[in-house]
Scaffold this motif. Structure first.
Motif, mmCIF file in Angstrom:
data_model
loop_
_atom_site.group_PDB
_atom_site.id
_atom_site.type_symbol
_atom_site.label_atom_id
_atom_site.label_comp_id
_atom_site.label_asym_id
_atom_site.label_seq_id
_atom_site.Cartn_x
_atom_site.Cartn_y
_atom_site.Cartn_z
ATOM 1 N N LYS A 1 0.811 -1.220 0.000
ATOM 2 C CA LYS A 1 0.000 0.000 0.000
ATOM 3 C C LYS A 1 0.843 1.269 0.000
ATOM 4 N N LEU A 2 2.167 1.125 0.146
ATOM 5 C CA LEU A 2 3.028 2.303 0.274
ATOM 6 C C LEU A 2 4.035 2.427 -0.866
ATOM 7 N N GLY A 3 3.910 1.564 -1.852
ATOM 8 C CA GLY A 3 4.768 1.696 -3.025
ATOM 9 C C GLY A 3 6.084 0.960 -2.912
ATOM 10 N N THR A 4 7.014 1.326 -3.781
ATOM 11 C CA THR A 4 8.312 0.657 -3.866
ATOM 12 C C THR A 4 9.359 1.386 -3.036
ATOM 13 N N VAL A 5 10.515 0.766 -2.911
ATOM 14 C CA VAL A 5 11.629 1.402 -2.212
ATOM 15 C C VAL A 5 12.089 2.635 -2.986
ATOM 16 N N ALA A 6 12.023 2.588 -4.317
ATOM 17 C CA ALA A 6 12.399 3.754 -5.123
ATOM 18 C C ALA A 6 11.499 4.940 -4.802
ATOM 19 N N GLU A 7 10.202 4.687 -4.621
ATOM 20 C CA GLU A 7 9.277 5.762 -4.259
ATOM 21 C C GLU A 7 9.556 6.280 -2.856
ATOM 22 N N LYS A 8 9.931 5.378 -1.969
ATOM 23 C CA LYS A 8 10.295 5.804 -0.610
ATOM 24 C C LYS A 8 11.518 6.719 -0.663
ATOM 25 N N VAL A 9 12.501 6.362 -1.469
ATOM 26 C CA VAL A 9 13.709 7.186 -1.608
ATOM 27 C C VAL A 9 13.351 8.593 -2.077
ATOM 28 N N THR A 10 12.443 8.692 -3.032
ATOM 29 C CA THR A 10 12.026 10.003 -3.538
ATOM 30 C C THR A 10 11.392 10.832 -2.420
ATOM 31 N N ARG A 11 10.546 10.217 -1.622
ATOM 32 C CA ARG A 11 9.908 10.938 -0.513
ATOM 33 C C ARG A 11 10.937 11.368 0.526
ATOM 34 N N VAL A 12 11.844 10.466 0.860
ATOM 35 C CA VAL A 12 12.845 10.768 1.882
ATOM 36 C C VAL A 12 13.752 11.910 1.424
ATOM 37 N N GLN A 13 14.032 11.992 0.131
ATOM 38 C CA GLN A 13 14.846 13.092 -0.378
ATOM 39 C C GLN A 13 14.215 14.448 -0.042
ATOM 40 N N VAL A 14 12.934 14.569 -0.313
ATOM 41 C CA VAL A 14 12.227 15.832 -0.066
ATOM 42 C C VAL A 14 12.213 16.156 1.423
ATOM 43 N N LEU A 15 11.894 15.160 2.231
ATOM 44 C CA LEU A 15 11.787 15.381 3.671
ATOM 45 C C LEU A 15 13.149 15.657 4.299
ATOM 46 N N ALA A 16 14.175 14.950 3.844
ATOM 47 C CA ALA A 16 15.523 15.152 4.388
ATOM 48 C C ALA A 16 16.008 16.571 4.110
ATOM 49 N N ALA A 17 15.701 17.079 2.924
ATOM 50 C CA ALA A 17 16.109 18.448 2.596
ATOM 51 C C ALA A 17 15.407 19.448 3.506
ATOM 52 N N GLU A 18 14.118 19.225 3.766
ATOM 53 C CA GLU A 18 13.363 20.130 4.637
ATOM 54 C C GLU A 18 13.910 20.101 6.059
ATOM 55 N N ILE A 19 14.210 18.907 6.564
ATOM 56 C CA ILE A 19 14.767 18.789 7.911
ATOM 57 C C ILE A 19 16.157 19.416 7.969
ATOM 58 N N ALA A 20 16.948 19.189 6.937
ATOM 59 C CA ALA A 20 18.301 19.745 6.906
ATOM 60 C C ALA A 20 18.258 21.268 7.005
ATOM 61 N N ARG A 21 17.355 21.899 6.273
ATOM 62 C CA ARG A 21 17.251 23.358 6.359
ATOM 63 C C ARG A 21 16.825 23.796 7.751
ATOM 64 N N ALA A 22 15.962 23.001 8.395
ATOM 65 C CA ALA A 22 15.472 23.368 9.730
ATOM 66 C C ALA A 22 16.555 23.256 10.801
ATOM 67 N N ILE A 23 17.506 22.337 10.618
ATOM 68 C CA ILE A 23 18.532 22.136 11.646
ATOM 69 C C ILE A 23 19.884 22.707 11.237
ATOM 70 N N GLY A 24 19.925 23.408 10.119
ATOM 71 C CA GLY A 24 21.172 24.044 9.702
ATOM 72 C C GLY A 24 22.156 23.113 9.032
#
Length: 695
Positions: free
Chosen positions: A355-378
């Motif tokens: 129901k949550l897709g493939t690992v490749a799709e997970k990687v794409t989501r994590v990329q976006v979220l990791a960038a947002e968190i990185a900006r928040a923590i410097g």
């Protein structure tokens, strides 16, 4: 008092089952002893590859006489009730019953006197029952027998007071019964002949003479000490591995440590691969040099003594290891021919969840979220994005396919070999961390960003499809993921808005059938509250204080929440805080009772003109002053200062309760005083919900 000795001697029991089996044997026997009214002084269970043993000391010769009474119906009750009572008591007539006046009438009582039994008779029944109830994770039948046991049984020792118990265990089929006896065998190769024993001390001593170390802890200690001594002779140290030590102790009855050599041609393979191969397939211990790097040596623990002092054993193990490591080296060399980035597309063939897709799709989501968190923590957002892209690529490498334990670690090696930013390589290795309470927590900003993003994506996804942990079941390790996020945030002092992150992670999913983002965020905050209690409990923080702060609502900055909780713990642990808490509960109870009785709330502002007594006026002024002082302190997150301001309320509150009658005859005075009590509650609840605090 007599001693009971039991031994079940069989073919080799799987190492992973032995310690649990010894505990189960002790538990089952002692429970059945208690059920039969038998007490004892001590119980001690042991396990080796070929035997489970239990010794219980201080058992009585006989069970105690028992007098059982059963109360029946009142004298004169209907015949049907009397007949039912007689049947349940095993009696045939009322002449066998006593009549007693209980003060509430005369009732029939059935009295049964049961004489005690010989303990030996009880034990002869208990042992087969225990064997039938034994909870082996896996068991088998053998020969023509119908009974299941972990491995084929050869003999059963059952001694009570030095004498063999009269009894047996029925193996079923044509195999018949295995009678209890007093004989066993020693080491399979070094001392295979049978011998008899008279008790536990004799049993243990004769086993040692027959090359069997019965005590598991002693075997572990010997393996470790001998391995460390051999390492020291080589100028090396033993690589710590408690899990392997536990397993090897279940593989040998007479441990003999030996040192072998690893061919130098394999030493360019990452040490994690070498260690994993040796540990998983061969049960070898790795050795380290003075710099902490893996040395070309290993320790193998044999289960026998040989005339050539183990030379043939070492040579054979070195030969087997060469074959194992040749495969590992081949995989390592092959993997480096393809770049990590070129492997990312292959992740589309791996399903993360239906129901949550493939690992490749997970990687794409994590990329976006990791960038947002990185900006928040410097942190470097570009590096975090790159690390997230490559984080799962090693899953499709040959080495990780053979050794799943090194996923992430291999990604770091490949990334460094390809010239990637070291921060990116480290984040690839650390994005699974922390894997548990004893695992280290990433501190590098890029690593932290990717690790948080990966875990948040997993949690939000599974909560959105309602695959939440239930009871003891947590198939997707979501509790561990939440605890990992808590550690990453608290140990790095990150000021993050969790609710916003949950919603951002939710928004990155494109598949349908999801719960709404707000509902998922609410459920996850409740889940995190429970996990935070587990984390803080280990630090000595009370769970009710966490509840009190969470109950305020809107608090999802874990660093701020923890500071508030710790300040609250210090406050309620002080004399002023404890007394003020008691006053709060008293005030809250009065207001709650009166509001329920009157059918209306008393949360309106206090009317200063109706304050007639000095104690009322003092409390009103103190509450106003405490509120004015606390608000800016709360805004500055000075929770200790806030608590100190609240502590000054103790005197005025105590004086109010000593001198002021709340339920005054005048209705307006009564209502105003209830509003004043309600203000006590409101002032303190600005810091935490004090109603949630116990005591």
């Amino acid at each position: 008092m007599p001693e009971l000795l039991i031994e079940f001697f069989s073919e080799e029991i799987p190492a992973r089952m032995q310690a649990r089996a010894a505990d189960d044997l002790k538990r089952l026997v002692t429970e059945k002893l208690a059920a039969n009214g038998l007490t004892f002084a001590s119980a001690e269970a042991h396990s080796t590859p070929r035997r489970l043993a239990l010794v219980i000391d201080g058992l009585p010769e006989r069970t105690a006489d028992v007098r059982e009474e059963k109360k029946g119906p009142r004298v004169g009750s209907p015949e049907q009730a009397v007949a039912g009572f007689l049947k349940s008591a095993g009696l045939t007539s009322l002449d066998q019953c006593e009549q007693r006046d209980t003060g509430k009438g005369v009732f029939y009582f059935a009295v049964a006197e049961k004489k005690g039994r010989a303990t030996a008779e009880v034990l002869a029944e208990i042992i087969p029952a225990v064997m039938g109830d034994f909870p082996w994770p896996k068991s088998m039948r053998w020969g023509t027998g119908t009974v299941r046991w972990v491995r084929p049984l050869h003999s059963i020792i059952a001694l009570f007071g030095g004498a063999v118990l009269e009894g047996s265990f029925d193996l079923g089929g044509s195999q018949g019964k295995l009678a209890f006896g007093n004989s066993t065998r020693g080491h399979r190769f070094l001392s295979p002949d049978a011998f008899t024993v008279t008790g536990f001390a004799d049993y243990k001593a004769k086993l040692r003479a027959a090359h069997v170390v019965l005590d598991r802890a002693e075997r572990k200690a010997k393996i470790k000490a001998d391995a460390e001594a051999l390492a020291a002779q080589e100028g090396l140290t033993l690589s710590p591995d408690d899990g392997l030590l536990e397993e090897v102790a279940g593989l040998v009855e007479w441990p003999v440590a030996l040192v072998g050599t690893i061919d130098e041609k394999f030493m360019d393979v990452p040490s994690e691969v070498l260690i994993t191969s040796m540990r998983t397939h061969q049960k070898y211990f790795a050795l380290l040099d003075k710099a902490g790097k893996m040395a070309p040596r290993f320790v193998v623990v044999a289960n026998t003594v040989t005339a050539d002092e183990g030379k043939a054993i070492v040579a054979g193990n070195e030969r087997v290891l060469r074959a194992r490591l040749s495969d590992a080296k081949f995989f390592w060399d092959q993997d480096r021919k393809t770049k990590l980035e070129d492997r990312v597309s292959k992740l589309g063939a791996i399903t993360f969840h239906a129901k949550l897709g493939t690992v490749a799709e997970k990687v794409t989501r994590v990329q976006v979220l990791a960038a947002e968190i990185a900006r928040a923590i410097g942190a470097d957002a570009d590096a975090a994005t790159r690390a997230a892209l490559l984080s799962k690529a090693d899953l499709v490498t040959e080495v990780v396919g053979e050794f799943p334990e090194v996923q992430g670690i291999m990604g770091r090696y490949y990334a460094l070999g390809e010239g990637e930013n070291p921060a990116v390589a480290e984040a690839i290795a650390e994005h699974y961390k922390p894997l548990g309470p004893s695992d280290s927590c990433p501190t590098a900003p890029v690593s932290v960003a990717v690790a948080l993003a990966d875990k948040l994506d997993t949690l939000v996804g599974f909560f959105a499809i309602d695959e939440k942990p239930t009871g003891s079941k947590d198939p997707y390790a979501l509790r561990r993921a939440a605890l990992g996020i808590i550690r990453l945030i608290l140990e790095n002092g990150l000021r993050l808005n969790l609710t916003q992150l949950f919603k951002a992670a939710h928004g990155a999913y494109t598949v349908g059938g999801f719960a709404a983002a707000d509902g998922v965020a609410t459920d996850l905050m409740a889940f995190f509250a429970d996990r935070l209690k587990v984390t803080l409990r280990d630090q000595g923080v009370r769970h009710d204080l966490v509840d009190a702060v969470f109950a305020l609502g809107g608090e999802d900055d874990l660093v701020r929440l923890l500071a508030r909780v710790k300040a609250l713990q210090t406050f309620v642990g002080s004399e002023e805080g404890a007394n003020l808490l008691a006053a709060y509960k008293r005030a809250s109870n009065i207001v709650r009772i009166e509001e329920k009785k009157d059918g209306k709330a008393y949360d309106q502002p206090v009317d200063p003109a109706l304050l007639t007594l000095a104690e009322e006026k003092d409390l009103y002024g103190a509450l106003s002053g405490a509120g004015e002082t606390a608000r800016p302190l709360l805004a500055k997150e000075d929770f200790t200062g806030t608590m100190a301001a609240l502590a000054r309320l103790r005197g005025p509150v105590d004086a109010f309760f000593d001198k002021v009658t709340v339920n005054a005859e005048q209705a307006d005075l009564r209502a105003n005083r209830l509003r004043l009590l309600s203000q006590i509650r409101a002032t303190l609840n600005a810091v935490a919900d004090f109603s949630r605090i116990e005591g």
